[in-house]
Design a protein around this motif. Structure first.
Motif, PDB file in Angstrom:
ATOM      1  N   ALA A   1       0.944  -1.055   0.127  1.00  0.00           N
ATOM      2  CA  ALA A   1       0.052  -0.125  -0.020  1.00  0.00           C
ATOM      3  C   ALA A   1       0.972   1.333   0.027  1.00  0.00           C
ATOM      4  O   ALA A   1       0.437   2.169  -0.634  1.00  0.00           O
ATOM      5  CB  ALA A   1      -0.807  -0.019   1.132  1.00  0.00           C
ATOM      6  N   THR A   2       2.047   1.093   0.693  1.00  0.00           N
ATOM      7  CA  THR A   2       2.963   2.495   0.741  1.00  0.00           C
ATOM      8  C   THR A   2       3.392   2.594  -0.961  1.00  0.00           C
ATOM      9  O   THR A   2       3.321   3.982  -1.061  1.00  0.00           O
ATOM     10  CB  THR A   2       4.169   1.929   1.528  1.00  0.00           C
ATOM     11  OG1 THR A   2       3.829   1.916   2.815  1.00  0.00           O
ATOM     12  CG2 THR A   2       5.063   3.243   1.833  1.00  0.00           C
ATOM     13  N   GLN A   3       3.958   1.618  -1.544  1.00  0.00           N
ATOM     14  CA  GLN A   3       4.415   1.869  -2.776  1.00  0.00           C
ATOM     15  C   GLN A   3       3.065   2.335  -3.840  1.00  0.00           C
ATOM     16  O   GLN A   3       3.565   3.549  -4.431  1.00  0.00           O
ATOM     17  CB  GLN A   3       4.731   0.446  -3.406  1.00  0.00           C
ATOM     18  CG  GLN A   3       5.390   0.813  -4.722  1.00  0.00           C
ATOM     19  CD  GLN A   3       5.573  -0.571  -5.441  1.00  0.00           C
ATOM     20  OE1 GLN A   3       5.497  -1.632  -5.072  1.00  0.00           O
ATOM     21  NE2 GLN A   3       6.239  -0.437  -6.916  1.00  0.00           N
ATOM     22  N   PHE A   4       1.804   1.928  -3.563  1.00  0.00           N
ATOM     23  CA  PHE A   4       0.948   2.679  -4.033  1.00  0.00           C
ATOM     24  C   PHE A   4       0.348   4.014  -3.896  1.00  0.00           C
ATOM     25  O   PHE A   4       0.397   4.504  -4.902  1.00  0.00           O
ATOM     26  CB  PHE A   4      -0.365   1.515  -3.887  1.00  0.00           C
ATOM     27  CG  PHE A   4      -1.803   2.147  -4.422  1.00  0.00           C
ATOM     28  CD1 PHE A   4      -1.949   2.083  -5.868  1.00  0.00           C
ATOM     29  CD2 PHE A   4      -2.774   2.914  -3.602  1.00  0.00           C
ATOM     30  CE1 PHE A   4      -3.235   2.820  -6.384  1.00  0.00           C
ATOM     31  CE2 PHE A   4      -3.758   3.271  -4.239  1.00  0.00           C
ATOM     32  CZ  PHE A   4      -3.949   3.422  -5.254  1.00  0.00           C
ATOM     33  N   ASN A   5       0.333   4.287  -2.684  1.00  0.00           N
ATOM     34  CA  ASN A   5       0.467   5.699  -2.341  1.00  0.00           C
ATOM     35  C   ASN A   5       1.395   6.588  -2.984  1.00  0.00           C
ATOM     36  O   ASN A   5       1.079   7.761  -3.323  1.00  0.00           O
ATOM     37  CB  ASN A   5       0.384   5.835  -0.783  1.00  0.00           C
ATOM     38  CG  ASN A   5      -0.934   5.210  -0.147  1.00  0.00           C
ATOM     39  OD1 ASN A   5      -2.032   4.967  -0.880  1.00  0.00           O
ATOM     40  ND2 ASN A   5      -0.860   4.720   1.150  1.00  0.00           N
TER      41      ASN A   5
ATOM     42  N   PRO B   1      -2.513  12.434  -2.608  1.00  0.00           N
ATOM     43  CA  PRO B   1      -2.689  11.171  -2.101  1.00  0.00           C
ATOM     44  C   PRO B   1      -4.113  10.517  -2.593  1.00  0.00           C
ATOM     45  O   PRO B   1      -5.130  11.030  -3.031  1.00  0.00           O
ATOM     46  CB  PRO B   1      -2.836  11.057  -0.449  1.00  0.00           C
ATOM     47  CG  PRO B   1      -2.170  12.327  -0.288  1.00  0.00           C
ATOM     48  CD  PRO B   1      -2.420  13.341  -1.366  1.00  0.00           C
ATOM     49  N   PRO B   2      -4.324   9.175  -2.686  1.00  0.00           N
ATOM     50  CA  PRO B   2      -5.469   8.458  -3.452  1.00  0.00           C
ATOM     51  C   PRO B   2      -6.965   9.113  -2.829  1.00  0.00           C
ATOM     52  O   PRO B   2      -7.786   9.465  -3.476  1.00  0.00           O
ATOM     53  CB  PRO B   2      -5.411   6.914  -3.134  1.00  0.00           C
ATOM     54  CG  PRO B   2      -3.844   6.776  -3.019  1.00  0.00           C
ATOM     55  CD  PRO B   2      -3.307   8.167  -2.471  1.00  0.00           C
ATOM     56  N   GLY B   3      -6.919   9.116  -1.566  1.00  0.00           N
ATOM     57  CA  GLY B   3      -8.199   9.537  -0.755  1.00  0.00           C
ATOM     58  C   GLY B   3      -8.515  10.889  -1.421  1.00  0.00           C
ATOM     59  O   GLY B   3      -9.756  11.551  -1.723  1.00  0.00           O
ATOM     60  N   GLN B   4      -7.648  12.080  -1.252  1.00  0.00           N
ATOM     61  CA  GLN B   4      -7.929  13.198  -1.702  1.00  0.00           C
ATOM     62  C   GLN B   4      -8.133  13.383  -3.027  1.00  0.00           C
ATOM     63  O   GLN B   4      -9.139  14.075  -3.386  1.00  0.00           O
ATOM     64  CB  GLN B   4      -6.603  14.306  -1.032  1.00  0.00           C
ATOM     65  CG  GLN B   4      -6.280  14.212   0.218  1.00  0.00           C
ATOM     66  CD  GLN B   4      -5.331  15.178   0.653  1.00  0.00           C
ATOM     67  OE1 GLN B   4      -4.896  16.123  -0.225  1.00  0.00           O
ATOM     68  NE2 GLN B   4      -4.527  14.968   1.661  1.00  0.00           N
ATOM     69  N   ASP B   5      -7.418  12.891  -3.764  1.00  0.00           N
ATOM     70  CA  ASP B   5      -7.762  12.753  -5.174  1.00  0.00           C
ATOM     71  C   ASP B   5      -9.108  12.396  -5.783  1.00  0.00           C
ATOM     72  O   ASP B   5      -9.785  12.834  -6.392  1.00  0.00           O
ATOM     73  CB  ASP B   5      -6.638  11.925  -6.068  1.00  0.00           C
ATOM     74  CG  ASP B   5      -6.814  12.181  -7.584  1.00  0.00           C
ATOM     75  OD1 ASP B   5      -6.829  13.426  -8.019  1.00  0.00           O
ATOM     76  OD2 ASP B   5      -6.716  11.181  -8.277  1.00  0.00           O
TER      77      ASP B   5
END
Length: 298
Positions: A261-265, A275-279
């Motif tokens: 998940a760290t690499q994905f973020n 970051p994914p959530g904000q986007d």
């Protein structure tokens, strides 16, 4: 003639883009600038009647202005930016069987020359080509004419394309064992397996090329290496799912093939700036605004 084509597109395009009742024809229209958008282009030709758009794939970028066409020969993850609005275009999905039948009829099946693979190429449209594309789109004004006339006009459009500066690339695209065909086969294979762990050796085996040869030809066509291409597919798929809001970022990361998940973020933020959530929140707000402001074109 470009004004006539733009008007025909305007009469039948719903929202930013829409399919039509004519096989392999879709339309695109925008009156206001939009944020750069990540899309997966399939093999197709975009005929720009008004405005201008830029597509970026890896290190490569192409701009198509009014009166120009943009050929995409492989499945290609791109960032699309409208550089000039209003924007109107007609899009032909390439069908290998239709093109091959026409080449057989013209007795040109062996006329292609060996050349480097080209993922995207822009070129000017001839007046004869604009005329043919316009008549193709205008069939939407008389739906009863689509079935008998659409295939004939589509063949004329392809014929005009074969006589244009894109002719050699289209002939190369139609050959089963050309460099372009091999790169297209690899790109499609990666699209079908992008969630899986892939190695350059496995991908090269699909193309029947050495890893070094595949890397050279693939990057020349797409602007990126095969493994970077896979990463772009993963991130685009993740972004679509985040916008839909049907799972958490961690679940989506795992679904598109990330083990960390760290690499994905980290890679997501590098690609999209947040970051994914904000986007995802920004995307959903943008989609809500687009639905509210978009009206059906008569």
């Amino acid at each position: 003639m470009l004004d006539q084509l733009a008007a025909a597109i305007d009469r039948h395009c719903v929202g930013l883009g829409s399919d039509t009742k004519i096989p392999r024809l879709s339309l695109a229209a925008a009156d206001e600038p939009i944020d750069p958008t990540g899309l997966l282009y399939e093999p197709m030709i975009c005929f720009v009647a008004d405005g201008a758009k830029r597509t970026t794939s890896g290190d490569l970028s192409q701009v198509a202005h009014a009166g120009q066409m943009l050929l995409t020969t492989i499945d290609l993850p791109v960032a699309v930016d409208l550089e000039k609005v209003p924007y109107r275009s007609a899009v032909m999905q390439l069908d290998g069987r239709v093109l091959a039948d026409l080449l057989i009829e013209l007795d040109e099946t062996g006329s292609a020359t060996t050349s480097a693979a080209a993922g995207q190429v822009s070129a000017p449209m001839t007046p004869e080509l604009v005329n043919a594309v316009t008549r193709w789109v205008e069939l939407l004004d008389t739906p009863e004419d689509i079935r008998p006339l659409a295939p004939r006009i589509e063949s004329e459009v392809l014929y005009r394309l074969l006589r244009s500066s894109l002719g050699a690339i289209l002939r190369q695209w139609s050959l089963a064992d050309s460099t372009t065909s091999r790169v297209r086969q690899v790109a499609r294979w990666i699209c079908e397996h992008y969630t899986e762990p892939l190695s350059i050796d496995a991908i090269a085996a699909v193309a029947h090329m050495s890893p070094a040869s595949l890397h050279r030809h693939f990057k020349a066509a797409t602007g990126m290496s095969p493994l970077k291409y896979q990463k772009h597919l993963r991130l685009q798929a993740a972004r679509r799912r985040l916008a839909a809001g049907d799972a958490t970022a961690a679940q989506i990361a795992q679904a598109v093939g990330y083990m960390s998940a760290t690499q994905f973020n980290r890679e997501y933020r590098s690609a999209y700036g947040l970051p994914p959530g904000q986007d995802a929140a920004r995307l959903r707000a943008r989609l809500t605004h687009t639905r509210t402001s978009t009206t059906r074109r008569a």
